[in-house]
Each structure stands twice: as structure tokens, then as C-alpha cells.
Design an enzyme around this catalytic site. Sequence first.
Site, PDB file in Angstrom:
ATOM      1  N   SER A   1      -1.567  96.841 -21.199  1.00  0.00           N
ATOM      2  CA  SER A   1      -0.667  97.147 -20.098  1.00  0.00           C
ATOM      3  C   SER A   1       0.456  98.086 -20.540  1.00  0.00           C
ATOM      4  O   SER A   1       0.181  99.120 -21.133  1.00  0.00           O
ATOM      5  CB  SER A   1      -0.147  95.839 -19.512  1.00  0.00           C
ATOM      6  OG  SER A   1       0.182  96.030 -18.168  1.00  0.00           O
TER       7      SER A   1
ATOM      8  N   HIS B   1      -6.307  91.549 -14.518  1.00  0.00           N
ATOM      9  CA  HIS B   1      -5.435  92.208 -15.498  1.00  0.00           C
ATOM     10  C   HIS B   1      -5.065  91.236 -16.619  1.00  0.00           C
ATOM     11  O   HIS B   1      -4.298  90.296 -16.405  1.00  0.00           O
ATOM     12  CB  HIS B   1      -4.171  92.658 -14.756  1.00  0.00           C
ATOM     13  CG  HIS B   1      -3.229  93.475 -15.573  1.00  0.00           C
ATOM     14  ND1 HIS B   1      -3.534  94.738 -16.045  1.00  0.00           N
ATOM     15  CD2 HIS B   1      -1.973  93.212 -16.010  1.00  0.00           C
ATOM     16  CE1 HIS B   1      -2.502  95.220 -16.721  1.00  0.00           C
ATOM     17  NE2 HIS B   1      -1.537  94.307 -16.721  1.00  0.00           N
TER      18      HIS B   1
HETATM   19  C1  GTR Z   1       3.545  96.394 -14.218  1.00  0.00           C
HETATM   20  C2  GTR Z   1       3.560  97.899 -14.280  1.00  0.00           C
HETATM   21  C3  GTR Z   1       2.302  98.370 -14.935  1.00  0.00           C
HETATM   22  C4  GTR Z   1       1.985  97.622 -16.210  1.00  0.00           C
HETATM   23  C5  GTR Z   1       2.341  96.149 -16.109  1.00  0.00           C
HETATM   24  C6  GTR Z   1       2.442  95.370 -17.406  1.00  0.00           C
HETATM   25  O1  GTR Z   1       4.597  95.857 -13.510  1.00  0.00           O
HETATM   26  O2  GTR Z   1       3.659  98.385 -12.986  1.00  0.00           O
HETATM   27  O3  GTR Z   1       2.386  99.763 -15.179  1.00  0.00           O
HETATM   28  O4  GTR Z   1       2.579  98.212 -17.284  1.00  0.00           O
HETATM   29  O5  GTR Z   1       3.558  95.947 -15.517  1.00  0.00           O
HETATM   30  O6  GTR Z   1       2.872  95.878 -18.423  1.00  0.00           O
HETATM   31  O7  GTR Z   1       2.141  94.196 -17.345  1.00  0.00           O
END
Ligand code: GTR
Length: 679
Positions: free
Chosen positions: A284, A425
Site C-alpha cells: 500500500s 486489500h
Molecule cells: C489509503 C490510500 C491509498 C493507500 C492506503 C494504505 O487511504 O488512499 O493510496 O496507500 O491508504 O496505505 O493503506
Amino acid sequence: MRQFWKTMQKCDAVGGLAILIILATAFAVDQRDGRAESPNLDESAVAPFTLPEVLAGPDGNPAATADDWKTRCRPHQLRLVEQNIYGRPLPAVPVTVVGEIERADVMLAGDVPARRLQARLRLGEPVDAPTVDVLLYLPGELPEGAKAAPVFLGLNFLGNQAEHPDPGIWLARSWLPDDKAAGIVEHAATDRSRGMHARRFPVEQMLTRGYGMATAYCGDIFPDRADGRPSSLPAATGHPPTGDGPSDEPGAIAAWAWGLSRILDWLQTLPEVDPGRVCVVGHSRLGKAAIWAGASDERFAMVVSNESGCGGAALSRRNFGETVGIITRKFPHWFCPAFASYAEREAEMPCDQHTVLALVAPRPLLVASAVEDLWADPRGEFLAAVAASPVWALFGKTGLGGATFPAPDSPIGGTVGYHLRSGRHDLIDYDWQRFADHADRELFGRSPPPADGYPAFHPLQTKLPAAIPSDAILLFGDGTEPARFTSMSGGPIDWRVEDGTLVVQTTAGHANHILSQEMFQDADIHAEFMTAAEAHGNSGLYLHGHYEMQIYDSFGVEPPTEQDEGGLYRFGRPIVNASRPTGQWQVYDIRFIAPRRGPDGKITSPGRVTAFLNGQLVQNGIGFTEPRSPYVPYRHGATDFLRGIEKRLLATGRGPLFLQDHGSPTRYRNVWIRPLGGK
Ligand code: GTR
């Protein structure tokens, strides 16, 4: 049981006038309020786009040879990325160990021997320069002929202690984002946070594959908050403590990437680490950092992006998922100021995220996405890897080697790899296994061990009762159908059905177990249960009748032992205590890989269990061999019928699931099996 009692997506679909009108309307709305906080998640609404030429040099002419790329075009493309996305380079500083490196030989779950190293690194000359705590696990035994281990290095979100339950890991000392459920209280790590993110850092499995695992907390380098800059490392090295610097002022991602390079400086000094085989990895936002670290620092042998999305592997020009506008408004500290200026005018950027990926060439790169992670735009991540691939071709290597978006859980690629994991995710063992596969092939030129071919295991446990999957073999649902279980003697069961639940019929001898009529080898097993007040709610799921996932009233027990809920009895304590109080419904999802046995009945390869309890990973692929529990139903209260079942199990590898009587009227519902491998 307790021992005492227990093409760039040519946007095929944007043909129709209707869609164009919808798009035009959407843009008008965006322009009116200047914001687009809900991004497009509809593939048919993706507008066509053209990417800047990835091979171009300063005069616009593309590189013709590998040398031309290295000397003329790469430096130009690197500068474009620095100036427009992450910011100008931060200078290297001397790295010293504060005090001593702590080395300890430890035995991890599943009897995996490891060497654990911890060091506090001072980044910079002054005695009060900021420090970063690094945790490193190395395989206890190296493959024959190897003197030092290859290592995966990545930053983490909640401190090193959250990555693994090992009680010897130093607690993070820096500011952390509050997360009560994960044991982070008033911005500080507590003992309860130990192992809370262990699903993301499968140390035992990676050591078993011959790879070391290193990590550090991102907040030691740059606290992940909009006002984190004054207490960040760049500020300590003379960078302005505000975000109002020049348009190429580096932000948190550049700082994290720089921190990864400093940790690499140190790793390369260790005799146990193979200095030419350190792979940088991240998930992420930390995947964005990993990509940038690997793109800008060519000492990293391989680069892995896990679901890094916008500003990571995903193309900004593709209007799907998170946008430049959304990300820079929400996280103003992540990028250099220039990046934010491209919000809603992405097409004007002189580079895109494929440029960042291309800077990794000719080294191996792996881009990983997840089916349900639309926010990160899996297809946009894939297309960036496709678009970066010509640079590998200049070096005579196959980049991704195709432009067809793959099916879930079907990895593809050449020196650039890609996989689309099923599920949401996250960063889980399935992803790590593929990272190790890629490193095996690309860094060692060897074939990875055959994958089990099973889909990724990532159960969602938020809603109970859970929906029954269409391919599940239901052993007991809500009582409307007869339970598909047999008694210890092979006859009908005497457990009662009450309010749609199946209640353990207890006996004084604690041996009135029931076993599934279904016999299986490897399987995903789901069971919802509620413990009762009597006998501490003691019961259990006996996998094949040999290995017990514990059910026991363990709410609040810290630290939990292998006899507590989540434990694999006699083999491994739960990674975290995820149990709920007696009287509440709880849920286990277990992936059971049975041990394999030779013709003599002896185990030839260990079995493995991965288990989630109430949304938490409690066992992470723990390995096990012969049963160790004195309570296995084939011995404790065994019948001729059961002896026959065990005999068949040893001969065929297939056995039943037992629900255990241990003196407590535990309730069950929604118990099902999904056999794996069609067996
Ligand atoms: C979210 C962000 C993403 C990703 C994610 C993370 O809020 O929008 O780009 O980086 O966080 O790191 O879990």
C-alpha cells in the site's frame, strides 16, 4: 483441549455517445467544486489516455540500446519522477549502530530455527541524530553452499512488534497512529499490539524458503500524518519542517524510501546477509515507498510492490480508483508539491507511474494486486507493468511478456512479474509465496517449489452467521437439515439441536465426540461456535482427529498459550488472543493442509495450518508432524469404528473433522468444509 480437564486499456467501452455525455457531466461536476472524492470504479467509464514515452531521453528520442538507456534516458526519466512525483533526492548520511547489535537464536512456530537481530541505527553524524529500530530474522540453517541469506526488507505500519508475536521484539518507541483494537493506545505501542499484523509478515514461511525478513517502523523515519514533517528525518537533516518548500521538496514517501536505503547500508555490512540479494518490498503506501526506494537505489536486487495503487504502481492517467487529487488532498505530506498540482490534469504530467517501474530495469520487479482492491486499480497497476516492459527488452530480457490481464491467483510474467490475488486489500502469505517464487527464479535461476495451486486464503469474518459458499459441503447449518456427523461408534449422534444450533452432549469421560461423514485431505474449514460457562467452554475442532484447534473460554488471557483459543494444541500458541467472551458467537476459518505420508505411513512432508479467529490471524501456516496430543479421539475413548477410520486415514491421507466433547455444552452452527484440490 486443556490438559487438565483439561494497451493500455484502449477503453473499448468508451465508444458510445451516452458514456461520453456521462463522463462530460462528471467532469463538469468535478470542475465546479474542484474535488473528486469518489473516484470512478466503473471499467466502462475509463477514458482513453496516452502515456508519455517511457524510453525517451531529454530530446524526446527513445533509447535504442541498453547503454543509451543507462547513460542518456534513465537519468532524464529519473529526474522527471523526482521533480514531479516524489521530490529531489535526500543525501546519504553515515549509519551507525547505537550500542550493540542484539543477536539471538530463537525457535519459531512450527519448530523453525531462526536468528533474530535487532539494531538501533543512528542516521546521521550528530550524537542526537534520529534513530530507526531494525528487526531482522535470518534462517537458522542456510542451504548447502550458501554463506549468507537473501533478505526481503520492508517498512511496517504499527511498529516491529506488530509484525510477529515473538516477545523479544522491541516495542516501537515513536508516535503511532491510535488503533485500540491493535493495541496502540495514546499513540504508543503496548504488549497487546504484538503480532497484530503478523499476517503481513510470515517470517516462518519465508525462512523456510531460505529468505531473511527485515523490517522497520515507517514512523521512525517520517510519522505518517499531515503534520509529521517537523519530527521527520528529513527535517533533522536540514529540510524545511513545513510542506511549503519548493515544488520538488521531498515528502514522506521519499523519506521512507531514503530510510530503506539507509537500512540497506547497514544490512550490507552484516556477514549473515547476502549484500547483492536484498529485495525491497512494501504494501500500500509503503509499497509506494518500496517502489521509489528500488527505482532510485540500484543496490536493491529486486523490487516488490504490493497493492501500492495511486502514486505507486497504478497509472495516474487512467481514471479508475484513487486519483492524484484525492490522494494529495488526503495525504498532503506524502508527495512533493508538484504532484498535487497535477490533480485533475494528470495528462500534463511528463511521466507516469510506468516511468517509476521502468527505473527498476533490468532488475526483477514484481507487481501484486488484489481482485477486490479497486481503490488501488489492479488493472492500472498491471498496465503500468506492461508499459514499463520495453526497458527490460532493451536488456534482452522479457519484461512482463504479455498484455492480457490474468485471471485471479494465476501469476504471470518474465523478469517483471504480476499477480492478481483473490480477496481484498492486504498483504498475506499467498503474496509472499509469489515474491519468493519470483526471487527464486530471478535471483537464483532456480525453479520455485511447486505451489499448492490453491486459491489465496483470506476469509472475511465480519458478519455472522456467514453466508454459505456455493461450493461448501455443509456439515451443520441452522438445524433445518440433519447434521452430517457420526458418533464415535459409527451410529447416529446424540448431540441435541437447539435454536438452530448443535450442542455438545457432554459425558463424564469427555469422549462423546462426533465426526464428519465427509472425508477430505486438504480443506478450508469454517465453524461458528459459542462457548458455555461450564468447564471453561472447552471443546475443539479436531482436524483429521489428529490436530486440535482449541475452543476454550480464553477472553482477555494475556499472553495466550497454546491451550487457549486460537492455539493449535501442543504445537503452537495463537499469534494473538482473538477470542470473544462466552455467550458470544465466534468464528474459525482454517486452511488445513494435511501432512503427506510415505508407503510406510511415515510423514514425508509436514502438514500446515493457517487459521483466522474472529477476523484475526491466529496461526500462520504453522507446520506440524505426528500428533502430539494425548486426547486424539483415536486413543482417548477410541472404538473399533474409530480405529478403522484412522487406519484408512493413514493409508489414504483422507480423514474427518471431529467436534470435541470436553465436558462443556459448546454450541456450533454453520460448520462446513471446502475440500481443496478437488479431493
Ligand atoms: C489509503 C490510500 C491509498 C493507500 C492506503 C494504505 O487511504 O488512499 O493510496 O496507500 O491508504 O496505505 O493503506
